[in-house]
Design a protein around this motif. Sequence first.
Motif, short mmCIF file in Angstrom:
data_model
loop_
_atom_site.label_atom_id
_atom_site.label_comp_id
_atom_site.label_asym_id
_atom_site.label_seq_id
_atom_site.Cartn_x
_atom_site.Cartn_y
_atom_site.Cartn_z
N GLN A 44 -20.61 -12.27 6.30
CA GLN A 44 -20.72 -13.53 5.54
C GLN A 44 -20.59 -13.25 4.05
O GLN A 44 -19.90 -13.97 3.33
N PHE A 45 -21.25 -12.21 3.58
CA PHE A 45 -21.17 -11.87 2.16
C PHE A 45 -19.74 -11.48 1.78
O PHE A 45 -19.26 -11.82 0.70
N ALA A 46 -19.07 -10.76 2.67
CA ALA A 46 -17.68 -10.40 2.40
C ALA A 46 -16.81 -11.65 2.31
O ALA A 46 -15.96 -11.77 1.42
N PHE A 47 -17.04 -12.60 3.20
CA PHE A 47 -16.29 -13.86 3.18
C PHE A 47 -16.59 -14.63 1.91
O PHE A 47 -15.67 -15.13 1.23
N ALA A 48 -17.86 -14.72 1.55
CA ALA A 48 -18.24 -15.46 0.34
C ALA A 48 -17.66 -14.79 -0.90
O ALA A 48 -17.18 -15.48 -1.82
N SER A 49 -17.66 -13.49 -0.92
CA SER A 49 -17.11 -12.76 -2.06
C SER A 49 -15.61 -13.04 -2.19
O SER A 49 -15.11 -13.27 -3.29
N THR A 50 -14.92 -13.05 -1.06
CA THR A 50 -13.49 -13.36 -1.07
C THR A 50 -13.25 -14.79 -1.55
O THR A 50 -12.31 -15.05 -2.30
N ALA A 149 -26.04 -20.23 12.90
CA ALA A 149 -25.50 -19.55 11.72
C ALA A 149 -24.02 -19.22 11.91
O ALA A 149 -23.21 -19.43 11.00
N ILE A 150 -23.69 -18.72 13.09
CA ILE A 150 -22.29 -18.40 13.38
C ILE A 150 -21.43 -19.66 13.34
O ILE A 150 -20.31 -19.65 12.81
N ALA A 151 -21.95 -20.76 13.88
CA ALA A 151 -21.21 -22.02 13.87
C ALA A 151 -20.97 -22.50 12.45
O ALA A 151 -19.86 -22.95 12.12
N CYS A 152 -21.98 -22.41 11.60
CA CYS A 152 -21.80 -22.83 10.20
C CYS A 152 -20.78 -21.95 9.49
O CYS A 152 -19.92 -22.45 8.75
N LEU A 153 -20.88 -20.65 9.71
CA LEU A 153 -19.95 -19.73 9.05
C LEU A 153 -18.52 -19.96 9.55
O LEU A 153 -17.58 -20.00 8.75
N ALA A 154 -18.38 -20.15 10.85
CA ALA A 154 -17.05 -20.42 11.41
C ALA A 154 -16.50 -21.73 10.87
O ALA A 154 -15.30 -21.82 10.56
N SER A 155 -17.34 -22.72 10.74
CA SER A 155 -16.90 -24.01 10.18
C SER A 155 -16.42 -23.85 8.75
O SER A 155 -15.40 -24.44 8.36
N SER A 156 -17.13 -23.05 7.98
CA SER A 156 -16.71 -22.84 6.59
C SER A 156 -15.37 -22.11 6.52
O SER A 156 -14.54 -22.41 5.65
N VAL A 157 -15.15 -21.18 7.43
CA VAL A 157 -13.86 -20.49 7.48
C VAL A 157 -12.74 -21.46 7.84
O VAL A 157 -11.69 -21.48 7.21
N ILE A 158 -13.00 -22.31 8.82
CA ILE A 158 -12.00 -23.28 9.25
C ILE A 158 -11.66 -24.25 8.11
O ILE A 158 -10.50 -24.54 7.83
N ILE A 159 -12.70 -24.73 7.42
CA ILE A 159 -12.48 -25.65 6.29
C ILE A 159 -11.65 -24.95 5.21
O ILE A 159 -10.72 -25.53 4.64
N THR A 160 -11.96 -23.70 4.93
CA THR A 160 -11.25 -22.95 3.91
C THR A 160 -9.80 -22.74 4.29
O THR A 160 -8.89 -22.90 3.47
N VAL A 161 -9.54 -22.41 5.53
CA VAL A 161 -8.17 -22.17 6.00
C VAL A 161 -7.34 -23.45 5.93
O VAL A 161 -6.20 -23.45 5.46
N PHE A 162 -7.90 -24.54 6.38
CA PHE A 162 -7.15 -25.80 6.38
C PHE A 162 -7.05 -26.45 5.01
O PHE A 162 -6.18 -27.27 4.77
N ALA A 163 -7.96 -26.10 4.12
CA ALA A 163 -7.90 -26.65 2.76
C ALA A 163 -6.87 -25.92 1.91
O ALA A 163 -6.41 -26.45 0.89
#
Length: 164
Positions: A44-50, A149-163
Amino acid sequence: MTAAGEVISDFITDQLETVRARRSSLENRGITVVTSSGVLVTLQFAFASTLYKSSSDPGLSTKILVAISGIFFLAAAVAGVLSNVPRRIFHMNPQSLSEQVSDAFWDAPDVEARKAVAAIRLQVLTSLDEATARKGRVVLIAFGLEIAAIACLASSVIITVFAA
């Protein structure tokens, strides 16, 4: 002891072994939640950092989901640790055996001793089973928090990819 008494005593002993094994398994699962939450929060920290190093703003919803997932990972880890906190359970008090080693009881028929031992084992079993059930609920909560937690993180990844 009668044949029925022996069967009941053996059954209580078997149940004690089963509950102790279940308790140990639950404690191991609690540690697994702590470990996996630690690994996943690192990702998660790696994703947030990116996200924050990228040129575009990740958006409020992504930021909120990443923050919520961090809270859930932390709560899951805490619940995993709590599943390993020693619980108060009934154990036979060794001082209570002083009567059983007295001369009056020592030469008594073994039926009385077997019955007394079975009663003590049953008290231990009852207490241990209740404590193990509590551990099971805590481990279940820990897994639920980790899934959230995994669902929230996955959702944030999906939102980022589609945005993007």
